[in-house]
Design a protein around this motif. Structure first.
Motif, short mmCIF file in Angstrom:
data_model
loop_
_atom_site.label_atom_id
_atom_site.label_comp_id
_atom_site.label_asym_id
_atom_site.label_seq_id
_atom_site.Cartn_x
_atom_site.Cartn_y
_atom_site.Cartn_z
N VAL A 383 0.83 -1.20 0.00
CA VAL A 383 0.00 0.00 0.00
C VAL A 383 0.87 1.25 0.00
N LEU A 384 0.50 2.21 -0.84
CA LEU A 384 1.16 3.50 -0.91
C LEU A 384 0.12 4.55 -0.52
N PHE A 385 0.42 5.37 0.49
CA PHE A 385 -0.58 6.31 0.96
C PHE A 385 0.09 7.50 1.66
N GLY A 386 -0.69 8.56 1.86
CA GLY A 386 -0.29 9.71 2.65
C GLY A 386 -1.54 10.33 3.24
N CYS A 387 -1.40 11.49 3.84
CA CYS A 387 -2.56 12.21 4.39
C CYS A 387 -2.53 13.65 3.92
N GLY A 388 -3.69 14.20 3.62
CA GLY A 388 -3.79 15.55 3.09
C GLY A 388 -3.40 16.61 4.10
N GLY A 389 -2.77 17.67 3.61
CA GLY A 389 -2.42 18.80 4.45
C GLY A 389 -3.60 19.72 4.69
N ASP A 390 -3.53 20.52 5.75
CA ASP A 390 -4.59 21.47 6.10
C ASP A 390 -5.93 20.76 6.29
N ARG A 391 -5.86 19.54 6.76
CA ARG A 391 -7.06 18.74 7.02
C ARG A 391 -6.91 18.07 8.38
N ASP A 392 -7.90 17.32 8.78
CA ASP A 392 -7.95 16.65 10.07
C ASP A 392 -6.65 15.90 10.37
N LYS A 393 -5.94 16.33 11.40
CA LYS A 393 -4.66 15.71 11.76
C LYS A 393 -4.84 14.46 12.62
N THR A 394 -6.00 14.32 13.24
CA THR A 394 -6.18 13.22 14.19
C THR A 394 -6.16 11.85 13.52
N LYS A 395 -6.40 11.80 12.21
CA LYS A 395 -6.47 10.50 11.53
C LYS A 395 -5.11 10.00 11.06
N ARG A 396 -4.07 10.81 11.11
CA ARG A 396 -2.80 10.46 10.48
C ARG A 396 -2.14 9.25 11.11
N ALA A 397 -1.96 9.27 12.42
CA ALA A 397 -1.34 8.12 13.10
C ALA A 397 -2.21 6.88 12.98
N ILE A 398 -3.54 7.06 13.01
CA ILE A 398 -4.47 5.94 12.89
C ILE A 398 -4.30 5.26 11.54
N MET A 399 -4.17 6.07 10.48
CA MET A 399 -3.99 5.50 9.14
C MET A 399 -2.64 4.81 9.00
N GLY A 400 -1.63 5.34 9.68
CA GLY A 400 -0.33 4.67 9.66
C GLY A 400 -0.41 3.29 10.26
N GLU A 401 -1.13 3.16 11.37
CA GLU A 401 -1.29 1.85 12.02
C GLU A 401 -2.06 0.90 11.12
N ILE A 402 -3.16 1.38 10.54
CA ILE A 402 -3.99 0.53 9.68
C ILE A 402 -3.21 0.05 8.47
N ALA A 403 -2.49 0.95 7.84
CA ALA A 403 -1.76 0.62 6.61
C ALA A 403 -0.72 -0.46 6.85
N THR A 404 0.03 -0.35 7.93
CA THR A 404 1.09 -1.32 8.19
C THR A 404 0.55 -2.63 8.75
N ARG A 405 -0.58 -2.57 9.43
CA ARG A 405 -1.18 -3.80 9.98
C ARG A 405 -1.81 -4.66 8.90
N LEU A 406 -2.40 -4.02 7.89
CA LEU A 406 -3.16 -4.76 6.89
C LEU A 406 -2.44 -4.95 5.56
N SER A 407 -1.20 -4.52 5.46
CA SER A 407 -0.43 -4.74 4.23
C SER A 407 0.83 -5.53 4.57
N ASP A 408 1.44 -6.06 3.53
CA ASP A 408 2.74 -6.73 3.71
C ASP A 408 3.88 -5.73 3.67
N PHE A 409 3.63 -4.62 2.98
CA PHE A 409 4.64 -3.56 2.91
C PHE A 409 3.93 -2.24 2.63
N ALA A 410 4.33 -1.19 3.34
CA ALA A 410 3.69 0.11 3.16
C ALA A 410 4.72 1.14 2.71
#
Length: 512
Positions: A383-410
């Motif tokens: 999975v390749l992903f990032g988070c948008g700037g000037d937007r909700d910051k609270t989701k960033r760490a959560i998405m990092g955890e999800i991406a690495t937990r559910l993929s083989d490589f992020a």
């Protein structure tokens, strides 16, 4: 248009001496004001239109609309009008300017955190197949039939699901004049909070789901939910996702008929039974209610497709479409651009690339769960992903955890950083990633995509999450063209050239 008519529709008091003034246009940006136009002062998130009254007058404004808190100066050059809420008023003003187009259309509004675009396109396709002329307004664009309509926002960096009133009511007018009967539109929580759709009544409103997003704007999930709920007080029919924890809150706002849908066995009017997400036909299930047992399938993979297609089917059936049409359309519907979209690389590719708009924790989790089920045995989910700037910051760490937990490589990269520092956004994503996770940080998104393609292994499934249909990237320097599809294809051609060159070298070695 005569000022009196505009004021009456927007419920703004107009003094008798000004009633017959001819207004030549309506503007909320003082820089665009022309002679004879009305300037409406909007208190925005970053600027206040009241600070630009003098500029608007100098450019020729004949009428200034201010809010209840503004001090009206003694100024004979223009007419000053005062209203309770300039944002709400401007929606009614543009609605009047364009002849109240919503009254000539049957509007279907779709709202929720995720699934708005998919549900909208499904409903649109079913109605078109039922021989109703339709328009559609949403994230992927606006069109009636095959004709795309111009929606360029005044802010070139804006990416709005629901256009601002100046554009929205013009588009509705164009659709009405082109003979549209129905218009399916995505309605965002921002649009509802900012009263963009206040003048409109809806034939049908659909609630897809509600998960954490836009909390930089709404602050709490309760505020977010109440914003969504506003749509259902203006609808004759409401179709509600009963599996959402916020379903009961939404239902309290319903004023017309309400039908509910479940895939989890909740108490609802319609349910999905005998669900198969890995059927040869894609996603397959039986839609059941009192008097209805309809076997449906959809080529779009993923468990989320069950609720999306069920709500589209229920809405269409409730609007009078036949079961046969619903069944045929859903079974043949192509994936929507940027939603579970495979990049076509040809038979030479021994790996796959999937593009999806998932940019919230819930959407990313569902996407990766689906991707894991689609991955070929022996391959990896990358999975390749990032988070948008000037937007909700609270989701960033959560998405990092999800991406690495559910993929083989992020691969952690950028996604429209806007005015923020991309490296700071990435640091906040990394805060959610464990020490044993398999990942790599490549801040430049194009470089990251090329790395993913060049290093893909046989049977890998590469998931590019976040941008979906977008063909641009927004950074501090502005908005530039950026096509993930083209980058993937170009990188794949480079990969083939390197592979072919390597094979030729091996052949030469063997000959020697």
């Amino acid at each position: 248009m005569i000022l009196k008519g505009l004021c009456e529709h927007a419920e703004i008091f107009c003094p008798a001496y000004a009633e017959n003034i001819e207004i030549t246009g309506i503007e909320t940006d003082s820089r665009r004001v022309e002679k004879g136009e009305m300037f409406v002062c909007i208190r925005g998130l970053h600027t206040d239109g009241h600070a630009y009254i003098e500029d608007a007058i100098e450019r020729g404004a004949s009428c200034i609309v201010v809010d209840r808190y503004a001090i009206i100066p003694t100024d004979s050059r223009v007419v000053y009008l005062q209203c309770g809420d300039c944002r709400r008023a401007v929606a009614y003003l543009y609605d009047a300017w364009y002849g109240e187009p919503g009254r000539r259309l049957k509007l279907i509004g779709v709202t929720g955190t995720n699934g708005k675009t998919s549900v909208s396109h499904m409903v649109y396709a079913i109605l078109e197949a039922s021989l109703h002329r339709c328009g559609i307004i949403g994230t992927v664009g606006c069109r009636i039939g095959e004709r795309m309509l111009e929606t360029s926002p005044e802010d070139p960096l804006a990416n709005m699901t629901t256009p601002d009133p100046k554009t929205l009511y013009r588009i509705l007018c164009e659709m009405a004049e082109a003979g549209a009967e129905y218009v399916v539109m995505e309605v965002s929580s921002h649009a509802l909070t900012l009263e963009k759709t206040a003048p409109l009544s809806f034939e049908c409103a659909i609630f897809t789901n509600l998960t954490p997003e836009h909390l930089d704007f709404h602050k709490t999930m309760e505020n977010y939910a109440h914003a969504k709920a506003k749509l259902f007080g203006a609808a004759r029919l409401s179709v509600i996702n009963a599996d959402s924890p916020y379903a009961s809150l939404i239902e309290k706002s319903v004023r017309g008929r309400c039908v509910s849908c479940t895939v989890k066995g909740a108490d609802a009017d319609f349910s999905a039974e005998e669900i198969q997400t890995d059927s040869p036909r894609g996603t397959e299930y039986r839609l059941c209610s009192i008097g209805t047992r309809l076997r449906l399938s959809c080529r779009i993979p993923g468990s989320f497709t069950v609720m999306n297609s069920m709500q589209a089917a229920v809405a269409a059936l409730s609007l009078g479409c036949t079961p046969a049409t619903v069944k045929n359309v859903l079974s043949t519907l192509d994936p929507i651009k940027g939603r579970m979209e495979y990049v076509r690389l040809g038979i030479e590719a021994d790996f796959s690339v999937l593009i999806d708009y998932a940019h919230t924790p819930d959407a990313l989790e569902k996407l990766l769960v689906t991707a894991r089920s689609l991955k070929k045995e022996g391959g990896r989910t990358v999975v390749l992903f990032g988070c948008g700037g000037d937007r909700d910051k609270t989701k960033r760490a959560i998405m990092g955890e999800i991406a690495t937990r559910l993929s083989d490589f992020a691969i952690v990269t950028s996604d429209n950083p806007r005015m923020e520092d991309p490296t700071q956004i990435i640091r906040e994503i990394l805060a959610g990633i464990g020490a044993d996770a398999a990942y790599r940080v490549i801040p430049d998104r194009e470089e990251a995509i090329r790395f993913a393609v060049m290093n893909a292994k046989e049977k890998d499934l590469i998931v590019l999450a976040g941008k979906g249909h977008e063909e641009y990237e927004i950074t501090r320097t502005g908005k530039r063209a950026f096509s993930e599809r083209n980058i993937v294809k170009d990188a794949f051609e480079s990969r083939k050239r390197i592979k072919n060159a390597s094979l030729k070298d091996e052949e030469k070695t063997e000959e020697a």
